[in-house]
Scaffold this active site. Structure first.
Site, short mmCIF file in Angstrom:
data_model
loop_
_atom_site.label_atom_id
_atom_site.label_comp_id
_atom_site.label_asym_id
_atom_site.label_seq_id
_atom_site.Cartn_x
_atom_site.Cartn_y
_atom_site.Cartn_z
CB VAL A 100 63.21 18.91 41.41
CG1 VAL A 100 62.08 19.39 40.73
CG2 VAL A 100 63.13 17.37 41.40
CB ALA A 101 68.51 16.89 41.43
NE ARG A 102 73.06 20.99 43.66
CZ ARG A 102 72.27 21.32 44.53
NH1 ARG A 102 70.93 21.36 44.30
NH2 ARG A 102 72.53 21.30 45.79
CD GLU B 112 69.12 27.95 39.27
OE1 GLU B 112 69.13 28.43 40.64
OE2 GLU B 112 69.11 26.73 39.13
CG HIS C 29 66.74 26.61 42.48
ND1 HIS C 29 68.11 26.49 41.98
CD2 HIS C 29 66.51 25.45 43.35
CE1 HIS C 29 68.80 25.49 42.84
NE2 HIS C 29 67.68 24.89 43.39
#
Length: 327
Positions: free
Chosen positions: A238-240, A269, A288
């Site tokens: 859930v970060a990068r 994205e 995201h």
């Protein structure tokens, strides 16, 4: 910023941000707010409103803060990222010399934590299959594993990581951190150095990526990490996207060496409709959503208001969440 300056907000909810910011700036404070400011709202991907070319400040997420936008703002003096991280912004090729950059660091703990908990529960209890059974009108009971008593290993010890660890502890989980700087962090039962990442991965019932993305963390979750994990373990990012070797993750899932995974961040994205990731078995995909919430704007606005007042007074050093830019 100097008298009668323009601040541009580029966001889907920019009109709300602009209205709330103008309302807050109109409120009396102990010291005068300083020179007047005009706040303009723009929608990402759409033409800028009249007067935007005179903006000395701009606010938005990385997806909106593009080189093309920066090129249209010749007077830019201050940039505020509506996100916590700025790795997609500090690398913009045409940032003006002397630019002041700030971020919205510190407000994302609840939103990212709640999304991560949702994904942890969905993976552990195979919630997608329950939905499939409902749609097929199938009554099928199965064992329901608990998070209680399990170990969550979190890559990172920042504010979001600590917020997640606190919530995991409330569910009776053991919390372990993997970080560059080993120190006592109250929210964690154990803190391991990055050199012990494989040891941490071996302990994890769920491994969560929440580290910042830089040259030292890019691709840190690779094939060796997935090989070290238990076959019944889960991975969540859930970060990068760059923290994880996506090809290695896909291999681990398709070969059944990992029980499941969830991704909220991607190299591209929006994720294209024909991307093979959509069809990877035991992989949950969310678009995201980590930082999204119905209270996000209200959480960010205090930082924006404070920093705007500082900018209007020229008190750049008093701004919150200043980012040190490479020279």
């Amino acid at each position: 910023m100097t008298p009668s300056q323009t601040l541009l907000i580029v966001n889907a909810d920019a009109a709300y941000y602009a209205a709330q910011l103008m309302e807050e700036l109109a409120q009396p404070v102990e010291e005068a707010a300083g020179p007047a400011v005009t706040v303009l709202a723009a929608t990402p991907g759409q033409p800028l409103p009249d007067g935007a070319e005179s903006a000395t400040a701009v606010m938005g997420f990385a997806s909106a803060l593009t080189p093309g936008l920066i090129a249209q703002l010749p007077r830019l003096r201050w940039l505020h990222a509506l996100s916590s991280g700025v790795d997609g912004i500090v690398s913009l090729p045409n940032l003006p010399a002397g630019l002041v950059m700030t971020s919205s660091h510190g407000v994302h703990g609840p939103a990212v934590s709640e999304l991560t908990l949702m994904l942890m529960l969905a993976l552990a209890r195979d919630f997608p299959s329950l939905i499939d059974n409902q749609r097929a009108h199938v009554w099928k009971r199965r064992p329901q594993p608990l998070l209680h008593g399990k170990t969550v290993v979190i890559l990172g010890t920042g504010l979001i990581a600590r917020a997640l660890a606190t919530r995991c502890r409330a569910l009776g989980m053991r919390t372990v951190a993997v970080t560059a700087t080993v120190r006592d962090v109250p929210e964690f039962d154990a803190v391991l150095p990055r050199t012990a990442l494989l040891d941490g991965a071996a302990q994890a019932d769920t491994l969560v990526a929440l580290a910042p993305l830089d040259d030292t963390t890019r691709g840190m979750v690779d094939a060796s990490v997935f090989a070290a994990m238990k076959p019944g373990a889960f991975f969540i990012n859930v970060a990068r996207a760059g923290l994880c070797d996506t090809a290695a993750l896909v291999d681990a899932l398709t070969e059944g060496r990992l029980a499941g995974a969830a991704l909220d961040v991607f190299d591209r994205e929006p994720l294209p409709a024909d991307d093979p990731l959509w069809d990877v078995p035991r992989l949950l995909i969310t678009p995201h959503l980590g930082g999204e919430s119905d209270r996000y704007a209200d959480q960010v606005l205090p930082i924006i208001v404070h920093n705007t007042r500082c900018a209007l007074r020229g008190e750049w050093d008093a701004m919150r969440n200043r980012i040190a830019l490479p020279r």
